[in-house]
Motif scaffolding. Structure first.
Motif, PDB file in Angstrom:
ATOM      1  N   SER A  20      40.527  36.919  67.600  1.00 27.06           N
ATOM      2  CA  SER A  20      40.232  36.008  67.826  1.00 27.06           C
ATOM      3  C   SER A  20      38.843  35.746  68.151  1.00 27.06           C
ATOM      4  O   SER A  20      38.230  36.875  68.678  1.00 27.06           O
ATOM      5  N   ALA A  21      38.047  34.297  68.377  1.00 27.79           N
ATOM      6  CA  ALA A  21      36.762  34.243  68.607  1.00 27.79           C
ATOM      7  C   ALA A  21      36.726  34.067  70.111  1.00 27.79           C
ATOM      8  O   ALA A  21      35.144  34.637  70.811  1.00 27.79           O
ATOM      9  N   ASN A  22      37.648  34.228  70.756  1.00 27.01           N
ATOM     10  CA  ASN A  22      37.662  34.074  72.473  1.00 27.01           C
ATOM     11  C   ASN A  22      36.639  33.170  73.001  1.00 27.01           C
ATOM     12  O   ASN A  22      36.048  32.866  74.085  1.00 27.01           O
ATOM     13  N   LEU A  23      37.130  32.359  72.383  1.00 27.67           N
ATOM     14  CA  LEU A  23      36.123  30.656  72.239  1.00 27.67           C
ATOM     15  C   LEU A  23      36.976  30.018  71.604  1.00 27.67           C
ATOM     16  O   LEU A  23      37.295  29.300  71.096  1.00 27.67           O
ATOM     17  N   PHE A  24      36.549  28.303  72.808  1.00 25.68           N
ATOM     18  CA  PHE A  24      37.489  26.671  72.068  1.00 25.68           C
ATOM     19  C   PHE A  24      36.344  26.236  71.834  1.00 25.68           C
ATOM     20  O   PHE A  24      34.811  26.400  71.906  1.00 25.68           O
ATOM     21  N   LEU A  25      36.706  25.619  70.766  1.00 25.06           N
ATOM     22  CA  LEU A  25      36.055  24.284  70.236  1.00 25.06           C
ATOM     23  C   LEU A  25      36.819  23.432  70.515  1.00 25.06           C
ATOM     24  O   LEU A  25      37.931  22.717  70.567  1.00 25.06           O
ATOM     25  N   PHE A  26      35.585  21.469  70.961  1.00 23.16           N
ATOM     26  CA  PHE A  26      36.344  20.846  71.459  1.00 23.16           C
ATOM     27  C   PHE A  26      36.474  20.065  70.044  1.00 23.16           C
ATOM     28  O   PHE A  26      34.837  19.781  69.421  1.00 23.16           O
ATOM     29  N   GLN A  27      37.369  19.071  69.843  1.00 27.38           N
ATOM     30  CA  GLN A  27      37.180  18.635  67.948  1.00 27.38           C
ATOM     31  C   GLN A  27      36.991  17.135  68.386  1.00 27.38           C
ATOM     32  O   GLN A  27      37.264  15.848  68.475  1.00 27.38           O
TER      33      GLN A  27
ATOM     34  N   LEU B 231      39.779  29.655  67.847  1.00 25.88           N
ATOM     35  CA  LEU B 231      38.922  29.845  67.166  1.00 25.88           C
ATOM     36  C   LEU B 231      39.468  31.651  67.302  1.00 25.88           C
ATOM     37  O   LEU B 231      39.386  32.172  67.858  1.00 25.88           O
ATOM     38  N   HIS B 232      39.499  31.264  65.760  1.00 24.34           N
ATOM     39  CA  HIS B 232      39.964  32.689  65.236  1.00 24.34           C
ATOM     40  C   HIS B 232      39.221  33.034  64.006  1.00 24.34           C
ATOM     41  O   HIS B 232      38.339  32.353  63.590  1.00 24.34           O
ATOM     42  N   LYS B 233      38.078  34.047  63.889  1.00 19.15           N
ATOM     43  CA  LYS B 233      37.956  34.743  62.626  1.00 19.15           C
ATOM     44  C   LYS B 233      38.827  35.215  61.586  1.00 19.15           C
ATOM     45  O   LYS B 233      40.107  35.676  61.189  1.00 19.15           O
ATOM     46  N   LYS B 234      38.216  34.369  59.996  1.00 18.53           N
ATOM     47  CA  LYS B 234      39.127  34.670  58.546  1.00 18.53           C
ATOM     48  C   LYS B 234      38.495  35.141  57.648  1.00 18.53           C
ATOM     49  O   LYS B 234      37.280  33.591  57.684  1.00 18.53           O
ATOM     50  N   ASP B 235      38.186  35.631  56.906  1.00 16.34           N
ATOM     51  CA  ASP B 235      37.290  35.053  55.772  1.00 16.34           C
ATOM     52  C   ASP B 235      35.653  35.239  56.172  1.00 16.34           C
ATOM     53  O   ASP B 235      35.968  34.383  55.211  1.00 16.34           O
ATOM     54  N   GLY B 236      35.327  35.425  57.399  1.00 16.38           N
ATOM     55  CA  GLY B 236      34.174  35.319  57.367  1.00 16.38           C
ATOM     56  C   GLY B 236      33.664  34.222  58.107  1.00 16.38           C
ATOM     57  O   GLY B 236      32.318  34.147  58.181  1.00 16.38           O
TER      58      GLY B 236
ATOM     59  N   VAL C 165      40.057  23.016  61.209  1.00 19.75           N
ATOM     60  CA  VAL C 165      38.863  23.610  61.377  1.00 19.75           C
ATOM     61  C   VAL C 165      38.011  24.517  60.758  1.00 19.75           C
ATOM     62  O   VAL C 165      38.533  25.632  61.000  1.00 19.75           O
ATOM     63  N   SER C 166      37.133  24.695  59.809  1.00 17.77           N
ATOM     64  CA  SER C 166      36.703  25.880  59.484  1.00 17.77           C
ATOM     65  C   SER C 166      35.544  25.798  59.173  1.00 17.77           C
ATOM     66  O   SER C 166      34.680  24.925  58.624  1.00 17.77           O
ATOM     67  N   LEU C 167      34.853  26.999  59.884  1.00 20.79           N
ATOM     68  CA  LEU C 167      33.343  26.859  60.278  1.00 20.79           C
ATOM     69  C   LEU C 167      32.239  28.507  60.337  1.00 20.79           C
ATOM     70  O   LEU C 167      32.991  29.185  60.404  1.00 20.79           O
ATOM     71  N   THR C 168      31.016  27.900  59.697  1.00 18.74           N
ATOM     72  CA  THR C 168      30.411  29.429  58.775  1.00 18.74           C
ATOM     73  C   THR C 168      29.645  29.581  60.752  1.00 18.74           C
ATOM     74  O   THR C 168      29.570  28.773  61.014  1.00 18.74           O
ATOM     75  N   LYS C 169      29.461  31.235  60.484  1.00 18.57           N
ATOM     76  CA  LYS C 169      28.703  31.335  61.715  1.00 18.57           C
ATOM     77  C   LYS C 169      27.232  30.308  61.929  1.00 18.57           C
ATOM     78  O   LYS C 169      27.163  30.280  62.816  1.00 18.57           O
ATOM     79  N   GLU C 170      26.989  30.421  60.761  1.00 16.50           N
ATOM     80  CA  GLU C 170      25.861  29.578  61.131  1.00 16.50           C
ATOM     81  C   GLU C 170      25.951  28.086  61.861  1.00 16.50           C
ATOM     82  O   GLU C 170      25.157  27.727  62.714  1.00 16.50           O
ATOM     83  N   GLN C 171      26.880  27.198  60.918  1.00 20.37           N
ATOM     84  CA  GLN C 171      27.370  26.073  61.354  1.00 20.37           C
ATOM     85  C   GLN C 171      27.832  26.047  63.120  1.00 20.37           C
ATOM     86  O   GLN C 171      27.166  25.677  63.494  1.00 20.37           O
ATOM     87  N   LEU C 172      28.837  27.420  63.611  1.00 16.23           N
ATOM     88  CA  LEU C 172      29.030  27.596  64.859  1.00 16.23           C
ATOM     89  C   LEU C 172      27.842  28.210  65.496  1.00 16.23           C
ATOM     90  O   LEU C 172      27.373  27.223  66.877  1.00 16.23           O
TER      91      LEU C 172
END
Length: 546
Positions: A286-293, A303-308, A317-324
């Motif tokens: 778990s990223a322990n963060l929420f995202l408003f869409q 948000l959760h983390k999977k495959d980077g 939703v699918s974001l890279t670390k740089e996008q987030l």
């Protein structure tokens, strides 16, 4: 003013252990203790050394001025905000916005924040500002949309606001129309008993409704009206101005997300090793963060983390670390904390001397200690929220009439109610029917033996016959007792009113009843009595007689 102290234990063993210091193994989970006076001095000194790690006080104060002005703040609130701008420490606590402020415990939280700030200021010899954190970013509408009030008929009525159609976004972003506010006010006016203060109460709320676009807006306006003169500063966690200030901390939470996950996992393991139950989910990846869409009505998604990548469970939703990170820098209003990251954000925005928490909150804050340390921060002093029971004059009078203590009502009401009714029974109805039943069985059982000696198969028939006759005797006894008790219907109603007022739905008053019933009957005198009641940094329960 008459008050009494009552020991009302929480259902949280970890919280009880913290408050009473009954398990020294948990000291490492929390660090400071609210009951240790020297810890307040230590924490204050530490805050002075870490000012460069927080948001700029002047910028936070600027955002607070704009928000509190819209909430109808008093001069005392703006004086508090000026103190924040100059770096004054704060005592902060919060709650989700609720209809008409929700259950009384919300009011108790605000009273406790003010009490803790005042107490700390007296010890430290400097201004300590009370801050109420409106958790407007939460999206659990069913938790926020209702209030329970006692009607003129002494019935408990649930008033609620149906969630407008659309995405499950935050309470602060869920718009309520003027027409709906008018309907909700009409329902409240109809439910509350007539009183000399009712017209002014309804008019005050009506004026607020003209400016409120959400439950959070209305919630803040009511708190501002109730506590403004005590300098209580309000903050909506989902306000755009606050989000902009949180941008650097969101960036840090994203950059150090794996470290935070390890920290929460480590703290959870410690809590379980000590034999306590976790009060918040610590979910792997778990990223322990929420995202408003924005493209989906600002739906709030965990948000959760999977495959980077940072993803939601539905795969929308699918974001890279740089996008987030880019979102954190440019559009921080799209991000939101969960219960585990909110403590960190709170400590980033303010020099938090202490935080006022309820029993469940104290238990789950035990999971955040390692996370604070992972970001080179420190958990503030945890202050247990005070709790109160308001007892009206009529209720107190009836308690005296039936010789009921507060403990009787809280712990053994049905037993004491039944006992009182039995004491009125000069005919000893239950005893007479019990004697008759025993006499009948003594006379009948020898006949069963006689019947069985004539024909063995009659034994079972005889036992069945005996059982049926005994049941009929019991039935007649029960109906006779009911008929007798009807003579005491007025007393029964008075007894039930006591219970409904003090322990509605079988729960402590503060978890059910809404404050409008007291505002309606006493104007704001009831609130002043709460604010004048004894205060303890270690929490506690006070019975306040109105």
């Amino acid at each position: 003013m008459r008050t009494e102290t009552y020991s009302l234990a929480s259902a949280q063993p970890l919280t009880e252990a913290y408050i009473h210091r009954s398990d020294d193994r948990i000291d490492a989970l929390y660090g400071y203790h609210a009951g240790a006076e020297q810890d307040w001095d230590r924490r204050f000194k530490r805050l002075a050394l870490n000012g460069n790690k927080r948001a700029e006080s002047a910028e936070v104060a600027c955002a607070l001025r704009a928000y509190n002005e819209r909430a109808g703040a008093s001069p005392e609130v703006f004086a508090s905000i000026s103190a924040i701008a100059e770096g004054a420490p704060v005592v902060v606590g919060g709650q989700q916005a609720g209809l008409w402020t929700g259950p009384l415990l919300v009011i108790h939280k605000a009273v406790s924040i003010i009490g803790a700030a005042k107490s700390a200021g007296e010890q430290l010899g400097q201004t300590v500002v009370p801050v109420f954190w409106v958790a407007g970013e939460d999206h659990d509408w069913d938790e926020a949309n209702h209030a329970y009030v006692l009607t003129a008929e002494q019935e408990l009525r649930k008033l609620s606001a149906v969630r407008p159609e659309g995405a499950r976004t935050s309470v602060s972003r869920t718009a309520i129309t003027a027409e709906r506010w008018s309907e909700l006010l009409a329902e409240l006016e109809q439910a509350l008993p007539h009183s000399e203060f009712k017209p002014a109460l309804i008019e005050e709320l009506r004026l607020m409704s003209e400016k409120a676009h959400s439950l959070s807006d209305f919630f803040a306006m009511i708190l501002s009206h109730l506590f403004g003169k005590h300098g209580l500063v309000l903050l909506d966690a989902d306000h755009e101005d606050i989000r902009r200030l949180e941008s650097p901390m969101f960036r840090k939470m994203i950059e150090r997300n794996d470290d935070l996950e390890k920290a929460y996992t480590a703290s959870a393991a410690k809590v379980k090793e000590l034999g306590y139950i976790l009060q918040a989910d610590v979910t792997p990846d778990s990223a322990n963060l929420f995202l408003f869409q924005p493209l989906n009505g600002d739906e709030r998604t965990l948000l959760h983390k999977k495959d980077g990548l940072f993803q939601d469970r539905k795969g929308q939703v699918s974001l890279t670390k740089e996008q987030l990170l880019q979102i954190a820098d440019v559009q921080p209003q799209q991000l939101s904390n969960n219960v585990l990251t909110r403590p960190l954000m709170q400590d980033y925005l303010f020099p938090v001397l202490a935080t006022v928490l309820g029993p469940g909150e104290i238990a789950y804050w035990a999971l955040t200690g390692d996370a604070f340390r992972a970001l080179d921060m420190e958990m503030p002093i945890i202050v247990p929220r005070m709790s109160y029971t308001l007892i009206e004059g009529t209720v107190a009078k009836h308690m005296g009439k039936y010789e009921l203590s507060f403990a009787d009502v809280m712990e053994r009401f049905e037993e004491r109610k039944g006992q009182w009714l039995k004491e009125q029974d000069g005919l000893s109805i239950e005893q007479q029917f019990a004697d008759a039943r025993q006499t009948f069985e003594q006379l009948y059982k020898p006949l069963l033996g006689l019947a069985a000696s004539v024909q063995p198969s009659l034994s079972k028939l005889g036992e069945t016959n005996l059982q049926k006759i005994v049941e009929q005797i019991n039935y007649m006894g029960s109906k006779t007792v009911d008929a007798f008790n009807k003579q005491f219907e007025a007393s029964t109603r008075q007894l039930d009113r006591i219970h409904l007022s003090i322990k509605p739905l079988g729960k402590p008053q503060e978890r059910v009843l809404n404050m409008t019933a007291y505002w309606n009957r006493y104007s704001l005198n009831w609130l002043e009595k709460l604010l004048e009641a004894p205060y303890s940094r270690k929490g506690g329960h006070e019975i306040v007689y109105l």
